[in-house]
Design a protein around this motif. Structure first.
Motif, PDB file in Angstrom:
ATOM      1  N   LEU A  36       0.847  -1.070  -0.077  1.00 50.79           N
ATOM      2  CA  LEU A  36       0.059  -0.171   0.068  1.00 50.79           C
ATOM      3  C   LEU A  36       1.028   1.527   0.119  1.00 50.79           C
ATOM      4  O   LEU A  36       0.497   2.328  -0.762  1.00 50.79           O
ATOM      5  N   GLN A  40       0.983   4.903  -2.471  1.00 51.54           N
ATOM      6  CA  GLN A  40       0.541   6.229  -2.081  1.00 51.54           C
ATOM      7  C   GLN A  40       1.210   7.490  -2.823  1.00 51.54           C
ATOM      8  O   GLN A  40       2.346   7.085  -3.770  1.00 51.54           O
ATOM      9  N   THR A 171      -3.815   8.078  -0.108  1.00 46.88           N
ATOM     10  CA  THR A 171      -3.291   6.606   0.091  1.00 46.88           C
ATOM     11  C   THR A 171      -4.070   5.722  -0.734  1.00 46.88           C
ATOM     12  O   THR A 171      -3.828   4.545  -0.985  1.00 46.88           O
ATOM     13  N   GLY A 172      -4.793   6.118  -1.698  1.00 53.56           N
ATOM     14  CA  GLY A 172      -5.763   5.430  -2.581  1.00 53.56           C
ATOM     15  C   GLY A 172      -7.086   5.809  -2.555  1.00 53.56           C
ATOM     16  O   GLY A 172      -7.732   6.393  -1.789  1.00 53.56           O
ATOM     17  N   CYS A 173      -8.089   5.257  -3.571  1.00 49.06           N
ATOM     18  CA  CYS A 173      -9.416   5.534  -3.871  1.00 49.06           C
ATOM     19  C   CYS A 173      -9.987   4.451  -4.703  1.00 49.06           C
ATOM     20  O   CYS A 173      -9.435   4.004  -5.915  1.00 49.06           O
ATOM     21  N   SER A 174     -11.203   3.850  -3.989  1.00 46.48           N
ATOM     22  CA  SER A 174     -11.744   2.746  -5.023  1.00 46.48           C
ATOM     23  C   SER A 174     -12.210   3.165  -6.137  1.00 46.48           C
ATOM     24  O   SER A 174     -12.530   2.535  -7.045  1.00 46.48           O
ATOM     25  N   TYR A 188     -11.628  -4.555  -3.683  1.00 46.03           N
ATOM     26  CA  TYR A 188     -11.563  -3.500  -2.412  1.00 46.03           C
ATOM     27  C   TYR A 188     -12.994  -3.838  -1.799  1.00 46.03           C
ATOM     28  O   TYR A 188     -13.262  -3.868  -0.520  1.00 46.03           O
ATOM     29  N   TYR A 206      -8.869   5.317   6.057  1.00 46.55           N
ATOM     30  CA  TYR A 206      -7.408   5.194   5.236  1.00 46.55           C
ATOM     31  C   TYR A 206      -7.699   5.701   3.930  1.00 46.55           C
ATOM     32  O   TYR A 206      -6.612   6.361   3.183  1.00 46.55           O
ATOM     33  N   PHE A 207      -8.764   4.945   3.116  1.00 52.51           N
ATOM     34  CA  PHE A 207      -8.886   5.223   1.882  1.00 52.51           C
ATOM     35  C   PHE A 207      -9.911   6.592   1.394  1.00 52.51           C
ATOM     36  O   PHE A 207     -10.277   6.809   0.397  1.00 52.51           O
ATOM     37  N   ASN A 209     -10.835  10.178   0.281  1.00 55.60           N
ATOM     38  CA  ASN A 209     -10.163  10.652  -0.912  1.00 55.60           C
ATOM     39  C   ASN A 209     -10.942  11.984  -1.156  1.00 55.60           C
ATOM     40  O   ASN A 209     -10.827  12.573  -2.131  1.00 55.60           O
TER      41      ASN A 209
END
Length: 279
Positions: A36, A40, A171-174, A188, A206-207, A209
């Motif tokens: 992960l 980033q 950190t990321g996004c679905s 996810y 955490y995710f 966005n």
């Protein structure tokens, strides 16, 4: 038992690992932490402060970063008009000299997004401009009385905002098509379904966005348009304009400016494009 309320936050921190950028990875994801971290991205978090002033009374400087308000526009340059010949209005202006350095992005110059007041919702009708640091030495128009601010009522932003910036880590996004990650055998959404209520909260946090930003991963209420066009797959997010008390694209929608990375590198901002979606 009185010590337990203070013990729980401590235990939560113990089971969380911190990567080299200082972003905490929750315990529910500790088995995936190393991978992960690789996904980033640095980005610029934008704080938009609504000003208690009338739309025709912009107290910010012409070169300052802002949502709405009067733009910097060189004297003698043709001001943008929509297809009906009406003057367009500034929706967003970013002065990169006010922005912390972000790899691949300009360190100076002024990015501007203009909308038609009559049909802003029609994507492709916007105008995106970039003024270089040399352009900014030219005198700017100071009289914008040719713009009818009474027509601002239909715009997705209805207050002038001052903007400030700080560097952050995404950190990321679905919903972002450029973020692809498998949690073991689960994608996810399937992985999220295996989690408890508290774990889902950590996972979602955490995710997250959301927010106004430059660069980083993009958030959508529906889907990422770059996922449907091979030519746009690698396009970079120049700007994300999110929902707040005075900003909304349609029904809780989010606005984006995207650009091809080669065009970004060569400052061909006229090739950038705007996209928005809503619930």
């Amino acid at each position: 038992m009185g010590f337990l309320p203070t013990l729980f936050p401590l235990l939560r921190n113990i089971i969380m690992s911190s990567d080299k950028n200082g972003v905490l990875i929750p315990g529910v994801l500790k088995g995936f932490a190393a991978d992960l971290v690789k996904l980033q991205r640095e980005y610029i978090s934008v704080e938009a402060k609504p000003l208690d002033t009338e739309l025709f009374d912009d107290q910010l400087g012409p070169k300052q970063s802002k949502f709405l308000g009067n733009p910097f526009f060189p004297v003698g340059t043709e001001y943008p008009k929509d297809k009906d010949g009406k003057h367009m209005v500034l929706l967003a202006q970013v002065n990169f000299s006010e922005v912390p350095e972000l790899p691949g992005f300009p360190s100076s110059g002024l990015l501007q997004l203009y909308f038609s007041v009559g049909n802003w919702w029609d994507m492709g009708t916007e105008r995106i401009m970039y003024h270089t640091s040399e352009d900014l030495k030219k005198p700017s128009i100071s009289d914008f009385s040719f713009i009818n601010t009474s027509e601002y009522d239909e715009l997705p932003i209805n207050k002038i905002h001052s903007l400030s910036f700080k560097k952050s880590i995404d950190t990321g996004c679905s919903e972002d098509s450029q973020f692809s990650f498998m949690f073991g055998e689960h994608d996810y959404w399937d992985f999220e379904d295996t989690l408890s209520k508290n774990e889902k909260e950590e996972f979602s946090e955490y995710f997250s966005n959301e927010g106004h930003k430059i660069g980083g991963y993009a958030d959508f209420t529906q889907s990422d348009p770059r996922d449907y066009d091979k030519k746009q797959r690698n396009d970079v997010q120049l700007l994300q304009i999110d929902v707040d008390d005075f900003i909304m694209f349609g029904d809780s929608g989010v606005g984006h400016v995207f650009i091809n990375p080669d065009d970004l590198k060569s400052n061909k901002f006229e090739r950038a494009y705007f996209y928005w979606d809503c619930c």
